[in-house]
Design an enzyme around this catalytic site. Structure first.
Site, PDB file in Angstrom:
ATOM      1  N   HIS A  63       3.077 -24.454  30.226  1.00 50.03           N
ATOM      2  CA  HIS A  63       1.888 -23.968  30.940  1.00 50.03           C
ATOM      3  C   HIS A  63       0.885 -25.092  31.167  1.00 50.03           C
ATOM      4  O   HIS A  63       0.903 -26.121  30.488  1.00 50.03           O
ATOM      5  CB  HIS A  63       1.235 -22.814  30.172  1.00 50.03           C
ATOM      6  CG  HIS A  63       0.682 -23.210  28.846  1.00 50.03           C
ATOM      7  ND1 HIS A  63      -0.493 -23.910  28.708  1.00 50.03           N
ATOM      8  CD2 HIS A  63       1.147 -23.012  27.590  1.00 50.03           C
ATOM      9  CE1 HIS A  63      -0.741 -24.118  27.428  1.00 50.03           C
ATOM     10  NE2 HIS A  63       0.248 -23.587  26.726  1.00 50.03           N
ATOM     11  N   GLU A 108       4.010 -18.804  21.614  1.00 50.31           N
ATOM     12  CA  GLU A 108       3.880 -20.078  20.912  1.00 50.31           C
ATOM     13  C   GLU A 108       3.984 -19.862  19.410  1.00 50.31           C
ATOM     14  O   GLU A 108       3.863 -18.736  18.910  1.00 50.31           O
ATOM     15  CB  GLU A 108       2.531 -20.729  21.276  1.00 50.31           C
ATOM     16  CG  GLU A 108       2.209 -22.033  20.582  1.00 50.31           C
ATOM     17  CD  GLU A 108       3.175 -23.173  20.851  1.00 50.31           C
ATOM     18  OE1 GLU A 108       4.351 -23.065  20.431  1.00 50.31           O
ATOM     19  OE2 GLU A 108       2.770 -24.185  21.450  1.00 50.31           O
TER      20      GLU A 108
END
Length: 193
Positions: free
Chosen positions: A9, A79
């Site tokens: 990202h 994550e």
């Protein structure tokens, strides 16, 4: 599977500032949005048999701005859960734990929303994503996070999850995993656009 394209990202405020960003759901910065848009030419005209994205807003927004249509949200792509180190920089952690290194020393438990994970737990999630990717016929694209994708790369190569430490990964970059003579390899890593 032919190959797997990995997109990290774009920049967030915390990634810019070096703060560990696991389960905290932050938006992209203006620079992060630009990084995500810059990934679009890599996606344009490509057909993916499987498109997966982390549930985190920063990953979903990156996928959208990069032009990945209708990716499937995959919870195994979150994550690393940094536990008590969520939102904390390495320099701050080292004030109380000199020489601390995530890949060697792990995290401390946090609150109920951030219990923390070991590298092996992140590796187990990555293994499930790899199994899904290898079950499709064509190409796969995954939009996720820095430490997670580093673990995924290590597991792709048959290395222990902690060997993700060997694969630096910046925001707004792409990587590709594939095969050579039937064996898993890295085709491109941490490539800027």
């Amino acid at each position: 599977m032919n190959q797997m394209t990995l997109l990290r990202h774009g920049e967030t405020e915390w990634s810019r500032d070096g703060r560990h960003t696991g389960l905290t759901d932050l938006p992209l910065t203006a620079k992060g949005e630009d990084q995500a848009r810059a990934l679009a030419p890599l996606i344009a005209g490509r057909a993916f048999d499987l498109a997966l994205v982390s549930p985190a807003r920063r990953a979903r927004d990156t996928a959208e701005l990069a032009g990945i249509g209708n990716p499937e949200t995959e919870p195994d792509l979150w994550e690393w859960d940094y536990g008590g180190y969520e939102g904390v920089t390495t320099a701050t952690i080292r004030e109380s734990r000199p020489g601390w290194y995530l890949w060697r020393d792990g995290v401390v438990p946090g609150d109920s929303g951030h219990p923390g994970e070991s590298a092996e737990q992140v590796g187990a999630r990555a293994d499930r994503v790899i199994a899904r990717a290898r079950a499709v016929e064509g190409d796969v694209v995954v939009v996720a996070h820095g430490h997670y994708l580093r673990v995924l790369c290590a597991r792709w190569l048959g290395l222990p999850p902690r060997d993700g430490r060997l694969f630096r990964l910046d925001t707004g970059t792409y990587s590709r995993l594939g095969f050579e003579h039937g064996e898993p390899v890295v085709l491109a890593w941490n490539a800027p656009v």
